[in-house]
Design an enzyme around this catalytic site. Structure first.
Site, mmCIF file in Angstrom:
data_model
loop_
_atom_site.group_PDB
_atom_site.id
_atom_site.type_symbol
_atom_site.label_atom_id
_atom_site.label_comp_id
_atom_site.label_asym_id
_atom_site.label_seq_id
_atom_site.Cartn_x
_atom_site.Cartn_y
_atom_site.Cartn_z
ATOM 1 N N ASP A 317 0.808 -1.222 0.000
ATOM 2 C CA ASP A 317 0.000 0.000 0.000
ATOM 3 C C ASP A 317 0.842 1.272 0.000
ATOM 4 O OD1 ASP A 317 -2.181 -1.631 0.093
ATOM 5 O OD2 ASP A 317 -2.704 -1.224 2.173
ATOM 6 N N ARG A 362 -5.995 -0.055 2.291
ATOM 7 C CA ARG A 362 -6.894 -0.056 3.437
ATOM 8 C C ARG A 362 -7.174 1.357 3.936
ATOM 9 N NH1 ARG A 362 -8.007 -4.540 6.162
ATOM 10 N NH2 ARG A 362 -8.385 -3.256 8.016
#
Length: 545
Positions: A317, A362
């Site tokens: 990420d 996320r």
């Protein structure tokens, strides 16, 4: 004091010669031990940790004090000082065995050979982390690299810490091999462990750590299988590693050692480290794994063990603080671009086709943002940092209706953590303590179908979730280079006697950070950054609020 948002559009902090400056949005303060405590709770049986961020207290700065910069920079130096084995043990260095002038490691009597090679890094070398500029200047070229200086605090991405937008530089320790080392390579046993989820590049890092350890003369190298679990599970044995074993593992995705989430308590891990007689532990993982490594480092210090714990940041990420990027991110963007192209082909080929792609992210939308930019085929990009409305005149669905009427098709890219307010909140967590997210991709797919059915317009929605396909890929060329350098620098840092550190790339230079400073919070896309503005320009999407 203002600073330039990085190329990756990060809303961070501002960093002096060997010191840091805090922006009002994201102050860097003394480490909250919440993540360490969360890790402890997580790894005990029957216990799970929450996904709440550590509480950060904003420091008070007295700008009327003429010495405020000095005090601020002294505080930065203190917090970014690298923990060293000398802090707890009376140990002396010896000349390094690492040299690129020799095909084999230097012997004890060959230390003088290091004097003929200038490839070593001085302990006082520093790399510029951030610089906060004064007004009325546009660019400063520092060591050949441009550092943006803002003329106004209203410039895109600009933030000021004091009313005068003072120029303050912040420096961190440069990574690389030292002339003096604190271990006898022939006596070292080194362990490598990969934790968390899969990420492109894990095998590249493992391989390079092994090769660099052997360059120093280390013969006893082992892999700990399946994350921290490998320290306690009696059914899991150490994996002997050597250049012959790891030579070609970089040609495959996944982790040669296996991964898992959770594991035994910190005390049990350190008991196992002692029992296995491990001197160096290399930990590959994200911020949760870093918190665990910090807890292991602290326990080793409390027991006064000569054990160096060094991390290599792994998060697909790209959400670890202070770093330009983490390995796996470039590969993820490249693979995501292929998926987006497939969604585009499906949408263009169908009558009123709508392609919907959900990507990793996320709490940070870096993959979605960069994949949208690089593909040039995205009409709507939704990320966790930017709230949006689905319904209403300014909503996503209304804009999709406009796109279908004007161009006949559309492609939407959404990060997995976006729009969670629309979904049922889950109280469950995974083994790493992350809250299990509801599927925003499925929700948006259903809402699109409902909306177009309600207005009597046919729409063919194709939904693609490539998460596990992307995670399992081998690293691309860019990530492979990054992994190689990070693996090498992890070994150099351990031999230099540092512990409780991580290695990364900052302002294009490779550096060491104390783990404490990279786990304070999560790195996010700055909605006011030029990179996010570029993404909006590319997609043409309006404000969905």
């Amino acid at each position: 004091m203002a600073f330039a948002a990085s190329t990756y559009g990060v809303d961070l902090i501002k960093m002096h010669p060997h010191g840091i400056q805090l922006c009002e949005k994201h102050p860097l303060v003394h480490l909250s031990n919440s993540k360490i405590r969360r890790f402890e709770r997580m790894i005990r049986a029957g216990s799970q940790m929450t996904n709440s961020r550590p509480v950060v207290n904003k420091p008070e700065i007295d700008f009327s004090d003429p010495d405020w910069k000095r005090h601020f920079q002294e505080d930065f130096d203190k917090r970014f000082n690298l923990p060293h084995l000398r802090d707890i043990l009376a140990i002396k260095p010896r000349p390094t065995t690492f040299s690129l002038k020799s095909r084999i490691p230097l012997d004890d009597g060959d230390g003088a050979a290091t004097g003929s090679w200038n490839g070593y890094v001085n302990d006082d070398d520093r790399a510029l982390l951030k610089a906060f500029p004064c007004p009325d200047l546009i660019f400063l070229f520092f060591h050949g690299l441009p550092v943006i200086k803002f003329a106004s605090s209203t410039s895109a991405g600009a933030e000021c810490i004091d009313p005068d937008c003072s120029w303050v530089e912040q420096w961190v320790h440069r990574a690389g091999p030292r002339k003096q080392i604190y271990f006898e390579p022939r006596e070292v046993k080194a362990g490598i462990v990969t934790c968390g989820g899969l990420c492109p590049g894990l095998n590249d890092v493992i391989r390079q750590i092994v090769l660099t350890l052997e360059k120093y003369g280390v013969k006893n190298i082992v892999g700990i299988p399946y994350g921290y679990r490998g320290f306690s599970d009696e059914g899991l044995s150490e994996v002997p590693l050597s250049h012959k074993v790891v030579q070609n593992i970089n040609l495959a995705g996944g982790s040669f050692l296996g991964v898992s989430r959770g594991g035994p308590s910190t005390s049990d891990v350190v008991d196992s480290i002692q029992a296995k007689r491990i001197d160096m532990l290399f930990v590959l993982g994200g911020d949760g794994t870093h918190a665990g490594a910090l807890a292991i480092h602290n326990e080793c210090r409390m027991r006064k063990l000569k054990v160096s714990v060094v991390c290599v940041p792994k998060t697909i990420d790209n959400d670890i603080l202070l770093m330009d990027k983490t390995f796996g991110f470039d590969t993820a963007v490249e693979e995501a671009q292929r998926v987006i192209n497939s969604a585009y082909v499906e949408a263009r080929s169908a009558y009123h086709g709508i392609g919907l792609v959900k990507l990793m992210g996320r709490s940070s939308g870096f993959i979605a943002m960069h994949a949208s930019l690089s593909s040039g085929q995205i009409d709507i990009c939704l990320i966790p940092e930017v709230p949006f409305n689905l319904e209403g005149p300014n909503g996503v669905l209304q804009h999709l209706e406009h796109l279908i009427k004007t161009k006949g098709n559309a492609v939407v890219c959404v990060a997995e953590g976006a729009g969670q307010d629309y979904l049922h909140k889950s109280n469950t967590t995974d083994a790493s303590g992350n809250v299990v997210l509801s599927d925003i991709g499925v929700h948006i797919q259903q809402q699109i179908k409902r909306h177009f059915k309600d207005i009597g317009v046919p729409a063919d929605v194709k939904y693609i979730d490539p998460t596990y396909m992307i995670r399992a890929c081998r690293a691309n060329a860019s990530d492979a280079i990054l992994c190689t350098v990070l693996g090498q620098n992890a070994v150099h840092g351990a031999f230099a006697g540092f512990s409780g550190i991580t290695t990364g790339i900052c302002n294009t230079h490779y550096v060491y950070f104390p783990i404490t400073q990279v786990i304070e919070s999560t790195r996010h896309v700055d909605p006011n950054s030029r990179m996010w503005h570029r993404c909006l320009t590319s997609t043409g999407q309006p404000d969905f609020n």
